[in-house]
Design a protein around this motif. Structure first.
Motif, short mmCIF file in Angstrom:
data_model
loop_
_atom_site.label_atom_id
_atom_site.label_comp_id
_atom_site.label_asym_id
_atom_site.label_seq_id
_atom_site.Cartn_x
_atom_site.Cartn_y
_atom_site.Cartn_z
N GLU A 1 0.90 -1.04 0.17
CA GLU A 1 -0.02 -0.15 -0.13
C GLU A 1 0.73 1.00 0.14
O GLU A 1 0.74 2.32 -0.55
CB GLU A 1 -0.91 -0.05 0.87
N ALA A 2 1.56 1.40 1.11
CA ALA A 2 2.85 2.76 0.57
C ALA A 2 3.60 2.49 -0.26
O ALA A 2 3.64 3.89 -1.03
CB ALA A 2 3.99 2.12 2.21
N GLU A 3 4.26 1.40 -1.00
CA GLU A 3 4.42 1.97 -2.48
C GLU A 3 3.49 2.25 -3.22
O GLU A 3 4.11 3.70 -4.77
CB GLU A 3 5.37 0.31 -2.25
N LEU A 4 2.20 1.52 -3.75
CA LEU A 4 1.41 2.30 -4.52
C LEU A 4 1.16 3.47 -4.13
O LEU A 4 0.63 4.38 -5.03
CB LEU A 4 0.19 1.08 -4.14
N ARG A 5 0.86 3.94 -2.87
CA ARG A 5 0.80 5.50 -2.77
C ARG A 5 1.98 6.11 -3.56
O ARG A 5 1.59 7.48 -4.19
CB ARG A 5 0.55 5.63 -1.78
N GLY A 6 3.12 5.53 -2.97
CA GLY A 6 4.08 6.29 -4.10
C GLY A 6 4.18 6.64 -5.50
O GLY A 6 4.12 7.36 -5.87
N VAL A 7 3.47 5.29 -5.77
CA VAL A 7 3.56 5.11 -7.32
C VAL A 7 2.23 6.57 -7.55
O VAL A 7 2.96 7.10 -8.81
CB VAL A 7 3.36 4.48 -8.12
N ILE A 8 1.41 6.70 -7.05
CA ILE A 8 0.80 7.05 -7.32
C ILE A 8 0.53 9.00 -7.62
O ILE A 8 0.54 9.76 -7.72
CB ILE A 8 -0.89 7.62 -6.56
N ALA B 1 3.40 -2.67 -6.53
CA ALA B 1 3.25 -1.95 -6.36
C ALA B 1 2.54 -1.67 -7.72
O ALA B 1 1.80 -1.48 -8.45
CB ALA B 1 4.32 -0.45 -5.97
N LEU B 2 3.76 -1.88 -8.54
CA LEU B 2 3.07 -1.98 -9.90
C LEU B 2 2.14 -3.19 -10.18
O LEU B 2 1.41 -2.42 -11.31
CB LEU B 2 4.63 -2.56 -10.50
N GLN B 3 2.72 -4.17 -9.56
CA GLN B 3 1.13 -5.05 -10.80
C GLN B 3 -0.53 -4.87 -9.42
O GLN B 3 -1.15 -4.04 -9.83
CB GLN B 3 1.13 -6.57 -9.10
N ALA B 4 -0.61 -3.87 -8.76
CA ALA B 4 -1.51 -3.42 -7.83
C ALA B 4 -2.23 -2.36 -8.82
O ALA B 4 -3.27 -2.03 -8.96
CB ALA B 4 -1.38 -2.85 -6.62
N LEU C 1 -6.93 3.90 -6.42
CA LEU C 1 -7.14 3.23 -7.57
C LEU C 1 -7.52 3.80 -8.91
O LEU C 1 -7.63 2.91 -10.03
CB LEU C 1 -8.32 2.17 -7.39
N TRP C 2 -7.51 4.99 -8.93
CA TRP C 2 -7.90 5.64 -9.89
C TRP C 2 -6.76 5.56 -11.11
O TRP C 2 -6.08 5.43 -12.08
CB TRP C 2 -8.10 7.10 -10.22
N ILE C 3 -5.15 5.32 -10.77
CA ILE C 3 -4.13 5.02 -11.69
C ILE C 3 -3.97 3.66 -11.96
O ILE C 3 -3.73 3.45 -13.32
CB ILE C 3 -2.59 5.05 -10.81
N GLN C 4 -5.34 3.43 -11.38
CA GLN C 4 -5.65 2.06 -12.64
C GLN C 4 -6.15 2.36 -13.88
O GLN C 4 -5.73 1.07 -15.35
CB GLN C 4 -7.02 0.58 -12.08
N GLU C 5 -6.56 2.86 -13.72
CA GLU C 5 -7.52 3.21 -15.37
C GLU C 5 -6.63 4.23 -16.18
O GLU C 5 -6.29 3.97 -17.27
CB GLU C 5 -8.58 4.48 -15.04
N MET C 6 -5.40 4.72 -15.06
CA MET C 6 -4.56 5.51 -16.68
C MET C 6 -3.86 4.48 -16.78
O MET C 6 -3.60 5.04 -18.16
CB MET C 6 -3.69 6.48 -15.26
N VAL C 7 -3.37 3.71 -16.15
CA VAL C 7 -2.13 2.87 -16.94
C VAL C 7 -3.00 1.58 -18.47
O VAL C 7 -2.62 1.23 -19.41
CB VAL C 7 -1.92 1.49 -15.71
N LYS C 8 -4.04 1.60 -17.91
CA LYS C 8 -5.40 0.98 -18.27
C LYS C 8 -5.04 1.50 -20.24
O LYS C 8 -5.41 1.19 -20.98
CB LYS C 8 -6.91 0.42 -18.16
N SER C 9 -5.56 2.99 -19.56
CA SER C 9 -5.69 3.96 -21.43
C SER C 9 -4.75 3.91 -21.59
O SER C 9 -4.98 5.22 -22.96
CB SER C 9 -6.52 5.14 -20.33
N GLY C 10 -3.34 4.10 -21.10
CA GLY C 10 -2.49 3.89 -22.00
C GLY C 10 -1.78 5.66 -21.89
O GLY C 10 -0.26 6.07 -22.06
N GLN C 11 -2.16 6.43 -20.49
CA GLN C 11 -2.25 7.41 -20.15
C GLN C 11 -0.60 7.41 -19.49
O GLN C 11 0.09 8.39 -19.65
CB GLN C 11 -3.00 8.63 -19.32
#
Length: 241
Positions: free
Chosen positions: A148-155, A186-189, A206-216
């Motif tokens: 969770e901490a690492e995912l927050r860092g990615v976001i 974090a990358l997998q999440a 989790l908005w980052i997931q949509e950003m990755v899916k859309s290619g942004q």
């Protein structure tokens, strides 16, 4: 601080340990004023010196009520400045027509021994030139897991990069965002949809997931021992800086 002739320290800070944690006796008014003055100078310097960002962030948290523990760490900071009074930053554009905004992020999970909050940091570059860096304590409740901490860092890296991407777009330069992290979790999440097994994860992340899916935003892996964002999340020795 009176350290003009002091022996230089190996780094700008030191890892919080038992002898500092709990040293919560407030400083006298005169010493507190000196502490705040030094931290204010540190904040000014940190805009241009990435090696100061993490240490300055730690000191700034104690500005309202300085205590003996932070003052002891401030002394090490002062002795580091004795050995590194100047910094020369050399910017060399390796790619004349850059196409990517590269963002490297890192997180120190529950690294603060006082409140167990995590620190997130990162740096971004365009064509090989660093354009932005940050170091901050993650807001809200402490992260309940390393992932969770690492995912927050990615976001956080994604939010910072979207801002810089728009600045470059305003100048007529279109850049694609690439985010690098040394955390596989974090990358997998960020790459899949939904919370999956991370049930305690706040869905607002989790908005980052949509950003990755859309290619942004695209995600990349970087080795932990070669991630430059490490200097924004913990104290490191001079040779690493």
């Amino acid at each position: 601080l009176g350290f003009e002739k002091a022996e230089p320290s190996a780094g700008p800070g030191c890892k919080t340990d038992a002898k500092f944690v709990g040293a919560d006796e407030e400083l006298p008014a005169e010493r507190a004023e000196v502490f705040r003055s030094c931290v204010g100078s540190g904040v000014f310097l940190a805009d241009d010196r990435n090696d100061f960002k993490f240490a300055t962030k730690k000191f700034a948290q104690k500005m309202p009520k300085p205590t003996k523990g932070p003052r002891a760490r401030l002394k090490r900071y002062g002795r580091y400045l004795v050995g590194t009074p100047h910094l020369v930053r050399r910017l060399q554009l390796l790619d004349k027509k850059p196409k990517f905004l590269d963002v490297l992020v890192d997180t120190d999970w529950a690294g603060d021994a006082e409140d167990r909050k995590s620190t997130e940091g990162g740096t971004m570059s365009v064509g090989g030139c660093a354009v932005r860096g940050w170091s901050s304590t993650q807001p809200g409740l402490p992260a309940l897991s390393f992932g969770e901490a690492e995912l927050r860092g990615v976001i956080r890296g994604a939010k910072e990069s979207l801002y810089v991407q728009k600045l470059f777009r305003f100048m007529g330069v279109e850049l694609k965002i690439r985010i690098y992290s040394d955390s596989t979790a974090a990358l997998q999440a960020a790459s899949r949809l939904g919370v999956q097994k991370i049930r305690h994860l706040d869905t607002r992340y989790l908005w980052i997931q949509e950003m990755v899916k859309s290619g942004q935003v695209s995600l990349r892996k970087v080795k932990g021992d070669s991630n430059p964002a490490d200097i924004y999340t913990k104290d490191v020795p001079r040779d690493v800086l």
